[in-house]
Design a protein around this motif. Structure first.
Motif, PDB file in Angstrom:
ATOM      1  N   GLY A  23     -71.400  18.096  88.519  1.00 29.38           N
ATOM      2  CA  GLY A  23     -71.364  18.902  89.742  1.00 29.38           C
ATOM      3  C   GLY A  23     -72.100  18.250  90.904  1.00 29.38           C
ATOM      4  O   GLY A  23     -73.269  17.913  90.803  1.00 29.38           O
ATOM      5  N   ASN A  24     -71.387  18.067  91.994  1.00 31.29           N
ATOM      6  CA  ASN A  24     -71.937  17.482  93.220  1.00 31.29           C
ATOM      7  C   ASN A  24     -72.400  16.035  93.056  1.00 31.29           C
ATOM      8  O   ASN A  24     -73.123  15.521  93.912  1.00 31.29           O
ATOM      9  N   THR A  25     -71.977  15.401  91.947  1.00 25.05           N
ATOM     10  CA  THR A  25     -72.142  13.953  91.804  1.00 25.05           C
ATOM     11  C   THR A  25     -70.755  13.309  91.743  1.00 25.05           C
ATOM     12  O   THR A  25     -70.414  12.485  92.574  1.00 25.05           O
ATOM     13  N   ASP A  66     -73.915  12.846  86.048  1.00 18.52           N
ATOM     14  CA  ASP A  66     -73.914  14.286  86.245  1.00 18.52           C
ATOM     15  C   ASP A  66     -72.518  14.640  86.762  1.00 18.52           C
ATOM     16  O   ASP A  66     -71.816  13.782  87.308  1.00 18.52           O
ATOM     17  N   ASP A  97     -81.680  15.566  86.851  1.00 17.35           N
ATOM     18  CA  ASP A  97     -81.003  14.339  86.416  1.00 17.35           C
ATOM     19  C   ASP A  97     -81.962  13.164  86.243  1.00 17.35           C
ATOM     20  O   ASP A  97     -81.809  12.371  85.314  1.00 17.35           O
ATOM     21  N   ASP A 130     -77.350  13.848  91.261  1.00 10.75           N
ATOM     22  CA  ASP A 130     -77.799  14.250  92.602  1.00 10.75           C
ATOM     23  C   ASP A 130     -79.081  15.070  92.579  1.00 10.75           C
ATOM     24  O   ASP A 130     -79.616  15.384  93.634  1.00 10.75           O
TER      25      ASP A 130
END
Ligand SMILES: [Mg+2]
Length: 251
Positions: free
Chosen positions: A13-15, A11, A209, A204
Motif C-alpha cells: 500500500g502506497n509503495t 510494502d 517498513d 513508505d
C-alpha cells in the motif's frame, strides 16, 4: 563460488500501488450504489459528504469497539479491516434510509472490495522499476500489513499475482504478526529461503517498513513518496522518491 540470490521485499500500500486513490474510488462507487437503491437522488457533493461521514464514523466505531478494549494486545488486521468495511456499509445504508439486513451489509462490503481491486493502480514508474529489477535477476516478494482481500485481488487485477514470491500479508499470518514486529520479516525471509543480509525491504512507512526490517538485519530503502521531512530515529539505508531509482541503487 556460491551464487547469492538477492531478494527484494516491497510494502504494497502506497509503495507499489496508490492505495489512497483506490480507496477513494471504491468509496465513491459503493456510495453511488447505496444511493441508487434508496430512491434518493443526491448531488455529487452530498454523495461525497455522506460517504466520508460514513467512513469516519466506521473508523471511530472500530476504534471504540475493537482497538480500545484490545489495548496493547495483538492486532488482528484481517478482523479489524472486516469490521471497518462492515461498519462503513452499515453507515452508508443508514445514510440512505435502506434496510440494515446482514445480507445488504455483506453485498455492499463485497462491492467495496471488488471496486477497490478494480481501482488499484501501480504508482508512476513502478512497472518500469519492477521490469528492470526483474531482468537484473532480483527475486521479489511483498510484506504487507493488510487484510488479504486488500492485496491479492488487486495483484491479480494488475496481472502481477505471479510476479511476487512470497506474498506475506499480516491478515493471513495471524494476530500480532504485523509490521514492525520482526516476526513478519522473519517469516518472509524463511519463505524466500533468503538470508537477511541478502534482502532489502522497500516501503513508505518509516516505523513499519524500515524499523522492523533493520531489526532483522535487512537493508531498508525508504520510499519517501511525499518528499516528507520526518523526525524519526529510523535511519534507512537509502531514500528514494521514485522507485525507478532502485535499479541504480541496487544493481
Ligand atoms: Mg505502505
Amino acid at each position: 563460488m556460491t551464487h547469492v540470490r538477492r531478494h527484494l521485499f516491497f510494502d504494497f500500500g502506497n509503495t507499489l500501488v496508490d492505495s489512497d486513490a483506490a480507496a477513494g474510488a471504491a468509496r465513491r462507487a459503493v456510495t453511488v450504489r447505496a444511493a441508487s437503491g434508496s430512491g434518493i437522488e443526491p448531488t455529487a457533493n452530498e454523495l461525497h459528504t455522506r460517504s466520508e461521514h460514513a467512513w469516519v464514523a466506521a473508523a471511530e466505531k472500530v476504534d471504540r469497539d475493537y482497538y480500545a478494549p484490545l489495548g496493547d494486545g495483538p492486532i488482528d488486521s484481517q478482523l479489524a479491516a472486516e469490521l471497518v468495511i462492515a461498519a462503513y456499509s452499515r453507515h452508508l445504508l443508514a445514510a440512505f434510509g435502506s434496510e440494515l439486513t446482514s445480507s445488504a451489509v455483506r453485498t455492499l462490503s463485497d462491492a467495496y472490495l471488488q471496486e477497490l481491486a478494480l481501482s488499484t493502480a501501480l504508482l508512476p514508474g513502478v512497472g518500469e522499476a519492477l521490469a528492470e529489477l526483474s531482468s537484473a535477476g532480483f527475486r521479489m516478494g511483498i510484506i504487507s500489513d493488510n487484510m488479504v482481500e486488500y492485496v491479492e485481488p488487486p495483484l491479480r487485477h494488475l496481472g502481477l499475482a505471479d510476479h511476487f514470491e512470497p506474498v506475506i500479508i499480516s491478515g493471513r499470518e495471524g494476530p500480532g504478526v504485523i509490521k514492525p514486529n520482526p516476526e513478519i520479516f522473519r517469516r518472509a525471509l524463511r519463505a524466500a529461503n533468503c538470508e537477511a543480509s541478502n534482502a532489502v525491504m522497500i516501503g513508505d512507512n518509516l516505523e513499519c517498513d524500515i524499523a522492523g526490517a533493520r531489526t532483522c538485519g535487512m537493508r531498508a530503502v525508504w520510499f519517501n513518496r511525499a518528499a516528507d521531512i520526518q523526525a524519526s530515529d529510523q535511519e534507512p539505508y537509502a531514500i528514494v522518491d521514485d522507485l525507478r531509482e532502485l535499479p541504480d541503487l541496487l544493481i
